[in-house]
Design a protein around this motif. Structure first.
Motif, PDB file in Angstrom:
ATOM      1  N   PRO A  10       0.807  -1.223   0.000  1.00 28.16           N
ATOM      2  CA  PRO A  10       0.000   0.000   0.000  1.00 28.16           C
ATOM      3  C   PRO A  10       0.844   1.279   0.000  1.00 28.16           C
ATOM      4  O   PRO A  10       0.492   2.255  -0.649  1.00 28.16           O
ATOM      5  CB  PRO A  10      -0.836  -0.124   1.273  1.00 28.16           C
ATOM      6  CG  PRO A  10      -0.978  -1.596   1.470  1.00 28.16           C
ATOM      7  CD  PRO A  10       0.334  -2.160   1.025  1.00 28.16           C
ATOM      8  N   SER A  11       1.966   1.280   0.709  1.00 30.76           N
ATOM      9  CA  SER A  11       2.832   2.462   0.724  1.00 30.76           C
ATOM     10  C   SER A  11       3.397   2.762  -0.660  1.00 30.76           C
ATOM     11  O   SER A  11       3.490   3.918  -1.069  1.00 30.76           O
ATOM     12  CB  SER A  11       3.986   2.269   1.702  1.00 30.76           C
ATOM     13  OG  SER A  11       3.507   2.176   3.012  1.00 30.76           O
ATOM     14  N   GLU A  12       3.783   1.722  -1.384  1.00 30.28           N
ATOM     15  CA  GLU A  12       4.321   1.903  -2.731  1.00 30.28           C
ATOM     16  C   GLU A  12       3.254   2.441  -3.676  1.00 30.28           C
ATOM     17  O   GLU A  12       3.529   3.304  -4.510  1.00 30.28           O
ATOM     18  CB  GLU A  12       4.887   0.592  -3.268  1.00 30.28           C
ATOM     19  CG  GLU A  12       6.105   0.120  -2.537  1.00 30.28           C
ATOM     20  CD  GLU A  12       6.530  -1.292  -2.911  1.00 30.28           C
ATOM     21  OE1 GLU A  12       7.658  -1.653  -2.543  1.00 30.28           O
ATOM     22  OE2 GLU A  12       5.754  -2.025  -3.548  1.00 30.28           O
ATOM     23  N   ILE A  13       2.026   1.945  -3.555  1.00 30.24           N
ATOM     24  CA  ILE A  13       0.942   2.422  -4.417  1.00 30.24           C
ATOM     25  C   ILE A  13       0.582   3.862  -4.078  1.00 30.24           C
ATOM     26  O   ILE A  13       0.333   4.674  -4.967  1.00 30.24           O
ATOM     27  CB  ILE A  13      -0.286   1.497  -4.312  1.00 30.24           C
ATOM     28  CG1 ILE A  13       0.056   0.154  -4.957  1.00 30.24           C
ATOM     29  CG2 ILE A  13      -1.513   2.117  -4.968  1.00 30.24           C
ATOM     30  CD1 ILE A  13      -1.027  -0.879  -4.851  1.00 30.24           C
ATOM     31  N   ALA A  14       0.570   4.209  -2.787  1.00 33.25           N
ATOM     32  CA  ALA A  14       0.248   5.584  -2.386  1.00 33.25           C
ATOM     33  C   ALA A  14       1.327   6.557  -2.858  1.00 33.25           C
ATOM     34  O   ALA A  14       1.021   7.669  -3.286  1.00 33.25           O
ATOM     35  CB  ALA A  14       0.085   5.665  -0.874  1.00 33.25           C
ATOM     36  N   ALA A  15       2.584   6.151  -2.791  1.00 30.06           N
ATOM     37  CA  ALA A  15       3.685   7.027  -3.176  1.00 30.06           C
ATOM     38  C   ALA A  15       3.833   7.148  -4.687  1.00 30.06           C
ATOM     39  O   ALA A  15       4.195   8.196  -5.198  1.00 30.06           O
ATOM     40  CB  ALA A  15       4.995   6.521  -2.575  1.00 30.06           C
ATOM     41  N   ASN A  16       3.550   6.061  -5.399  1.00 28.99           N
ATOM     42  CA  ASN A  16       3.771   6.035  -6.837  1.00 28.99           C
ATOM     43  C   ASN A  16       2.641   5.239  -7.505  1.00 28.99           C
ATOM     44  O   ASN A  16       2.820   4.073  -7.818  1.00 28.99           O
ATOM     45  CB  ASN A  16       5.135   5.389  -7.120  1.00 28.99           C
ATOM     46  CG  ASN A  16       5.664   5.732  -8.472  1.00 28.99           C
ATOM     47  OD1 ASN A  16       5.080   6.538  -9.177  1.00 28.99           O
ATOM     48  ND2 ASN A  16       6.779   5.116  -8.824  1.00 28.99           N
ATOM     49  N   PRO A  17       1.463   5.847  -7.736  1.00 23.20           N
ATOM     50  CA  PRO A  17       0.338   5.105  -8.299  1.00 23.20           C
ATOM     51  C   PRO A  17       0.671   4.516  -9.668  1.00 23.20           C
ATOM     52  O   PRO A  17       1.246   5.194 -10.518  1.00 23.20           O
ATOM     53  CB  PRO A  17      -0.762   6.165  -8.429  1.00 23.20           C
ATOM     54  CG  PRO A  17      -0.349   7.272  -7.530  1.00 23.20           C
ATOM     55  CD  PRO A  17       1.142   7.236  -7.481  1.00 23.20           C
ATOM     56  N   PRO A  18       0.316   3.241  -9.880  1.00 27.39           N
ATOM     57  CA  PRO A  18       0.595   2.608 -11.169  1.00 27.39           C
ATOM     58  C   PRO A  18      -0.383   3.084 -12.246  1.00 27.39           C
ATOM     59  O   PRO A  18      -1.422   3.675 -11.943  1.00 27.39           O
ATOM     60  CB  PRO A  18       0.408   1.117 -10.879  1.00 27.39           C
ATOM     61  CG  PRO A  18      -0.547   1.083  -9.746  1.00 27.39           C
ATOM     62  CD  PRO A  18      -0.276   2.313  -8.928  1.00 27.39           C
ATOM     63  N   ALA A  19      -0.054   2.793 -13.481  1.00 29.74           N
ATOM     64  CA  ALA A  19      -0.944   3.110 -14.602  1.00 29.74           C
ATOM     65  C   ALA A  19      -2.241   2.314 -14.430  1.00 29.74           C
ATOM     66  O   ALA A  19      -2.216   1.185 -13.930  1.00 29.74           O
ATOM     67  CB  ALA A  19      -0.274   2.751 -15.917  1.00 29.74           C
ATOM     68  N   PRO A  20      -3.396   2.876 -14.840  1.00 28.35           N
ATOM     69  CA  PRO A  20      -4.676   2.191 -14.633  1.00 28.35           C
ATOM     70  C   PRO A  20      -4.790   0.819 -15.300  1.00 28.35           C
ATOM     71  O   PRO A  20      -5.555  -0.011 -14.846  1.00 28.35           O
ATOM     72  CB  PRO A  20      -5.702   3.150 -15.241  1.00 28.35           C
ATOM     73  CG  PRO A  20      -5.050   4.479 -15.198  1.00 28.35           C
ATOM     74  CD  PRO A  20      -3.585   4.220 -15.364  1.00 28.35           C
TER      75      PRO A  20
END
Length: 156
Positions: free
Chosen positions: A39-49
């Motif tokens: 979750p921290s990685e997604i919050a910091a650097n959201p991936p392409a949809p």
């Protein structure tokens, strides 16, 4: 054309065919690859949809909301939480505070749209059927829930 030139031409053509085959295989497999993220990685650097990934962490306490077959909950790693939406049957081990791995994609709103949910357990897990069998045989110890069954000596 000399014998050496024919051999080099054949080796070159075989190399081109092999490289093309490897390229086609990697292209075909690229849709099935899902990288792991917290979750921290997604919050910091959201991936392409449109990028598939696996989200791992703990199911946040108090976040599970069931609406028929639709389930929403949050996955946290203690630093950040990601809202997850899922439609379908949840694994038996799924519950708040337990480890979970969700596979899917992050939508434009920042919600993780999962199509697969895998519930995890730690090494102290004991299946319900084993607990019932131990109780029935008289070998059950209440502390066995946390440490597992005591090993028995085997004589040959």
């Amino acid at each position: 054309m000399t014998r050496k030139q024919r051999r080099l031409t054949l080796i070159g053509l075989a190399g081109i065919v092999l490289a093309s085959a490897v390229g086609l295989i990697l292209f075909a497999l690229s849709d099935g690859i899902a990288f792991f993220a917290t979750p921290s990685e997604i919050a910091a650097n959201p991936p392409a949809p449109d990028r598939r990934l696996r989200l791992g962490g703990l199911v946040e306490t108090g976040s599970v909301v069931k609406d028929g077959p639709k389930i929403s909950f949050a996955v946290t790693d203690g630093k950040a939480a990601v809202p997850v939406r899922y439609t379908g049957m949840l694994p038996d081990l799924f519950r708040e505070g337990q480890g979970v791995v969700a596979e899917g994609k992050v939508d434009a709103a920042g919600n993780f749209q999962a199509d697969t949910i895998l519930a995890k357990h730690d090494e102290t897990y004991m299946p319900k059927e084993v607990v019932e069998a131990l109780k029935k045989s008289g070998e059950w110890r209440p502390e066995a829930e946390a440490t597992g069954p005591e090993p028995k000596s085997v004589t040959r």
